[in-house]
Design an enzyme around this catalytic site. Structure first.
Site, PDB file in Angstrom:
ATOM      1  N   LYS A   1     -13.322  -2.112 -21.096  1.00  0.00           N
ATOM      2  CA  LYS A   1     -14.574  -1.354 -21.130  1.00  0.00           C
ATOM      3  C   LYS A   1     -14.434   0.023 -20.508  1.00  0.00           C
ATOM      4  O   LYS A   1     -13.496   0.312 -19.771  1.00  0.00           O
ATOM      5  CB  LYS A   1     -15.698  -2.172 -20.468  1.00  0.00           C
ATOM      6  CG  LYS A   1     -16.185  -3.266 -21.424  1.00  0.00           C
ATOM      7  CD  LYS A   1     -17.398  -4.005 -20.936  1.00  0.00           C
ATOM      8  CE  LYS A   1     -17.779  -5.061 -21.994  1.00  0.00           C
ATOM      9  NZ  LYS A   1     -18.878  -5.921 -21.544  1.00  0.00           N
TER      10      LYS A   1
ATOM     11  N   ARG B   1     -14.288 -13.059 -19.891  1.00  0.00           N
ATOM     12  CA  ARG B   1     -14.243 -12.757 -21.326  1.00  0.00           C
ATOM     13  C   ARG B   1     -13.302 -11.582 -21.533  1.00  0.00           C
ATOM     14  O   ARG B   1     -13.585 -10.473 -21.086  1.00  0.00           O
ATOM     15  CB  ARG B   1     -15.663 -12.434 -21.816  1.00  0.00           C
ATOM     16  CG  ARG B   1     -15.762 -12.159 -23.310  1.00  0.00           C
ATOM     17  CD  ARG B   1     -17.218 -11.857 -23.679  1.00  0.00           C
ATOM     18  NE  ARG B   1     -17.357 -11.530 -25.086  1.00  0.00           N
ATOM     19  CZ  ARG B   1     -17.114 -10.315 -25.595  1.00  0.00           C
ATOM     20  NH1 ARG B   1     -16.729  -9.333 -24.813  1.00  0.00           N
ATOM     21  NH2 ARG B   1     -17.252 -10.096 -26.893  1.00  0.00           N
TER      22      ARG B   1
HETATM   23  C1  7PM Z   1     -18.115  -1.946 -28.352  1.00  0.00           C
HETATM   24  C2  7PM Z   1     -18.691  -1.880 -27.097  1.00  0.00           C
HETATM   25  C3  7PM Z   1     -17.642  -3.139 -28.838  1.00  0.00           C
HETATM   26  C4  7PM Z   1     -18.824  -3.033 -26.338  1.00  0.00           C
HETATM   27  C5  7PM Z   1     -17.745  -4.255 -28.077  1.00  0.00           C
HETATM   28  C6  7PM Z   1     -18.360  -4.224 -26.841  1.00  0.00           C
HETATM   29  C7  7PM Z   1     -19.930  -8.803 -23.609  1.00  0.00           C
HETATM   30  C8  7PM Z   1     -20.334  -9.713 -24.584  1.00  0.00           C
HETATM   31  C9  7PM Z   1     -19.647  -7.887 -25.536  1.00  0.00           C
HETATM   32  C10 7PM Z   1     -20.041  -9.156 -22.224  1.00  0.00           C
HETATM   33  C11 7PM Z   1     -20.915 -11.255 -22.979  1.00  0.00           C
HETATM   34  C12 7PM Z   1     -17.052  -5.797 -25.602  1.00  0.00           C
HETATM   35  C13 7PM Z   1     -18.458  -5.417 -25.981  1.00  0.00           C
HETATM   36  N1  7PM Z   1     -19.485  -7.681 -24.227  1.00  0.00           N
HETATM   37  N2  7PM Z   1     -20.814 -10.927 -24.286  1.00  0.00           N
HETATM   38  N3  7PM Z   1     -20.154  -9.127 -25.786  1.00  0.00           N
HETATM   39  N4  7PM Z   1     -20.542 -10.394 -21.982  1.00  0.00           N
HETATM   40  N5  7PM Z   1     -21.390 -12.452 -22.647  1.00  0.00           N
HETATM   41  O1  7PM Z   1     -16.437  -4.953 -24.916  1.00  0.00           O
HETATM   42  O2  7PM Z   1     -19.739  -8.403 -21.294  1.00  0.00           O
HETATM   43  O3  7PM Z   1     -16.529  -6.823 -26.009  1.00  0.00           O
HETATM   44  S1  7PM Z   1     -19.307  -6.755 -26.777  1.00  0.00           S
END
Ligand code: 7PM
Length: 287
Positions: free
Chosen positions: A229, A263
């Site tokens: 991130k 995750r």
């Molecule tokens: C672009 C920006 C693509 C952010 C994907 C993301 C989480 C999640 C995501 C989290 C839970 C990523 C995110 N992040 N579900 N889904 N917790 N529970 O970096 O932090 O995967 S999407």
């Protein structure tokens, strides 16, 4: 020490998830643009191969996402989302007997994937969509409730909180737990997530991780998602493909602050980081 609701095994359909130690959830994005122009077949093949690799590297859960919950992603209809996610869920369940979580906010998707054998629901909107509480309750599956203010499209525009971020997250999650319980979702089926990167500045994210242990007061398992991130990118000034070491440091710290599910994209290195951290935390506590 295994009967606290924070660390008790979760009943995930046919699977039991042992949370007496921290576990790794591998991210599986099933979106047309996340793979090059190979068409549906390659998309499915690539996804399945990637999932198999993550399982071999020690992932306890595979989190399948059809992109509708991603910040800035163009909205996808529940049917489109199902078209992407369902074949992957089916295969992972039937062929690999994997514990599959589905990253979705759509009640239609929740109902269908639970029928297909998914073992967990992961909703970045914490079941705030119309009908989502009922769909999740009907599924009988554990649900991860994530903190996010606003919608993925607008949440990063000048995030502001009137109270300390950890208090805002605590209040929000407490309110969502109450909504779940009113809808017939058992408290023992809930997992909580502070939602790193969702409507938060870097300072919010760092502070929230540092104080994540305060969420333990809610008495439920905690999940942390920080892999690749922008909080890592901004502190270290690294592009997304150079954030592994930063992410491992954050995962180790999250474990120390009480996270029981991490995750991540990079499962192998994350399992090592988490297991190593756990070995240190356990030292002296065993009889
Ligand atoms: C672009 C920006 C693509 C952010 C994907 C993301 C989480 C999640 C995501 C989290 C839970 C990523 C995110 N992040 N579900 N889904 N917790 N529970 O970096 O932090 O995967 S999407």
């Amino acid at each position: 020490m295994n009967d606290s609701p924070t660390t008790a095994p979760l009943h995930c359909g046919r699977h039991r998830l042992d949370l007496s130690y921290p576990r790794v959830m591998g991210i599986l994005n099933v979106t047309p643009d996340s793979f090059s122009d190979g068409g549906q077949h390659t998309l499915l093949d690539d996804a399945l191969r990637h999932a198999e690799r993550m399982l071999a590297e020690g992932a306890a859960i595979i989190d399948v996402g059809g992109e509708s919950t991603r910040p800035g992603a163009s909205p996808v209809s529940p049917q489109q989302e199902l078209d992407r996610v369902a074949p992957v869920v089916e295969h992972l369940v039937r062929e690999l007997d994997a514990l599959v979580s589905v990253d979705t906010s759509a009640p239609e998707v929740m109902r269908e994937v639970s029928r297909l054998g998914a073992g967990m629901l992961n909703d970045v909107r914490a079941l705030r969509r119309e009908g989502a509480l009922q769909a999740a309750a009907c599924s009988g599956l554990p649900v991860c409730l994530m903190h996010m203010i606003g919608e993925p499209g607008d949440m990063q525009q000048a995030p502001h909180y009137d109270v300390d971020i950890e208090d805002a997250v605590l209040t929000f999650l407490d309110e969502r737990i109450a909504a779940c319980e009113s809808a017939g979702l058992r408290r023992s089926r809930l997992i909580l997530d502070p939602g790193f990167g969702f409507g938060k500045t870097v300072e919010h994210n760092l502070r929230l991780l540092n104080r994540m242990d305060q969420l333990k007061i809610l008495g439920l398992p905690l999940l942390a998602g920080m892999s690749r991130k922008s909080m890592i990118g901004k502190v270290l000034e690294r592009p997304v493909e150079e954030r592994l070491a930063g992410g491992l440091a954050l995962a180790a710290l999250a474990v120390e602050r009480g996270a029981r599910i991490l995750r991540v994209h990079d499962v192998g290195p994350s399992v090592d980081a988490v297991d190593m951290t756990w070995a240190v935390l356990q030292e002296g506590l065993e009889p």
